[in-house]
Design an enzyme around this catalytic site. Structure first.
Site, PDB file in Angstrom:
ATOM      1  N   CYS A 167     -55.318 -17.104  19.134  1.00 38.25           N
ATOM      2  CA  CYS A 167     -54.087 -16.573  18.535  1.00 38.25           C
ATOM      3  C   CYS A 167     -53.091 -16.209  19.649  1.00 38.25           C
ATOM      4  CB  CYS A 167     -54.405 -15.400  17.601  1.00 38.25           C
ATOM      5  SG  CYS A 167     -53.047 -15.037  16.462  1.00 38.25           S
ATOM      6  N   GLU A 192     -63.249 -16.258  15.466  1.00 32.33           N
ATOM      7  CA  GLU A 192     -64.261 -15.188  15.597  1.00 32.33           C
ATOM      8  C   GLU A 192     -64.525 -14.498  14.266  1.00 32.33           C
ATOM      9  OE1 GLU A 192     -61.142 -14.865  16.366  1.00 32.33           O
ATOM     10  OE2 GLU A 192     -60.459 -12.860  15.807  1.00 32.33           O
ATOM     11  N   HIS A 248     -58.195 -17.435  13.902  1.00 32.25           N
ATOM     12  CA  HIS A 248     -59.197 -16.474  14.368  1.00 32.25           C
ATOM     13  C   HIS A 248     -60.592 -16.977  14.034  1.00 32.25           C
ATOM     14  CE1 HIS A 248     -56.763 -13.123  15.873  1.00 32.25           C
ATOM     15  NE2 HIS A 248     -55.855 -13.544  15.015  1.00 32.25           N
TER      16      HIS A 248
END
Ligand code: MN
Length: 252
Positions: free
Chosen positions: A116, A223, A221
């Site tokens: 990001c 993660e 994102h």
């Protein structure tokens, strides 16, 4: 020895008060980044944004890879623009730290994964620029890139651009991602190339132009999407593997 991965952190003013005084300012990293590194077999080290340049080399000296995390907008002065009213809050200390850290990481050849804001840091560091606000600057045709739903839920697809590091990791040429950004890459830095876009044309991934380095930036994102698809987990395992291949340098 498992590879050591630095995870850039942010600064956060705590709104909690004790005896009517704010608790203070804290170094903060989203646990999802840390956990993603752990699950991929790396040892995460959270890096506080200490701006003094003499800290950059000692910090990097202990690392095999650098993960640039998400967060607030980069100050547009770093790409030669005046701020638009729609730009979000900035954090000068963090800008200075991450630009210096990422610059040295590239000089010494560390694998870098930018997520990001991290993708945007890589692009700006290497001379590219950003849309300060997608809706203002690209208008009606742009998809919703700032979802209101939980981060684990995908909202748009990304289409991969031919053979690439990202394509090799993902093993497919399109998949769905989440989207928590209002800024995006405008001019791509000369050393980088686009490896994925959303269907509206917004840049969603960049990587090293000639493929000679493990440098990857993603606008979503991953993660927070580790349960959503194997390609999301593979991003972290490929990154940690690349860091492991170079880890002999740290011991030398
Ligand atoms: Mn997006």
């Amino acid at each position: 020895m498992p590879p050591v991965i630095g995870v850039s952190a942010t600064l956060k003013d705590d709104t909690e008060t004790v005896a009517e005084r704010p608790l203070g300012r804290f170094v903060r990293a989203d646990l999802d980044y840390v956990q993603s590194v752990v699950e991929a077999g790396g040892v995460p080290v959270v890096l506080p944004p200490v701006v003094e340049p003499e800290y950059v080399d000692p910090l990097l000296g202990g690392l095999d890879g650098l993960l640039l995390s998400g967060g607030s907008d980069l100050d547009p002065s770093h790409y030669g623009e005046e701020p638009l009213p729609e730009m979000g809050p900035t954090l000068p200390e963090r800008d200075a730290f991450e630009l210096a850290l990422a610059g040295r990481a590239l000089e010494v050849g560390l694998p870098v994964l930018g997520i990001c804001r991290g993708l945007q840091v890589l692009n700006v560091l290497l001379g590219g620029s950003l849309y300060q606000d997608l809706k203002t600057q690209l208008g009606e045709g742009v998809l919703e890139h700032r979802q209101k739903t939980p981060k684990c839920q995908p909202v748009h697809e990304v289409e991969l651009a031919g053979e690439s590091l990202l394509g090799g990791i993902a093993g497919k040429d399109r998949f769905a991602v989440n989207s928590y950004h209002h800024q995006a890459v405008k001019e791509v830095a000369g050393d980088l190339r686009v490896s994925a876009r959303s269907p509206d044309g917004v840049v969603e991934a960049l990587e090293w132009r000639d493929g000679s380095r493990w440098v990857l930036g993603i606008q979503w994102h991953a993660e927070a999407m580790r349960e959503a698809g194997p390609e999301q987990r593979r991003l972290f395992s490929a990154f940690v593997e690349a860091a492991g291949r170079g880890s002999g340098r740290r011991a030398a």
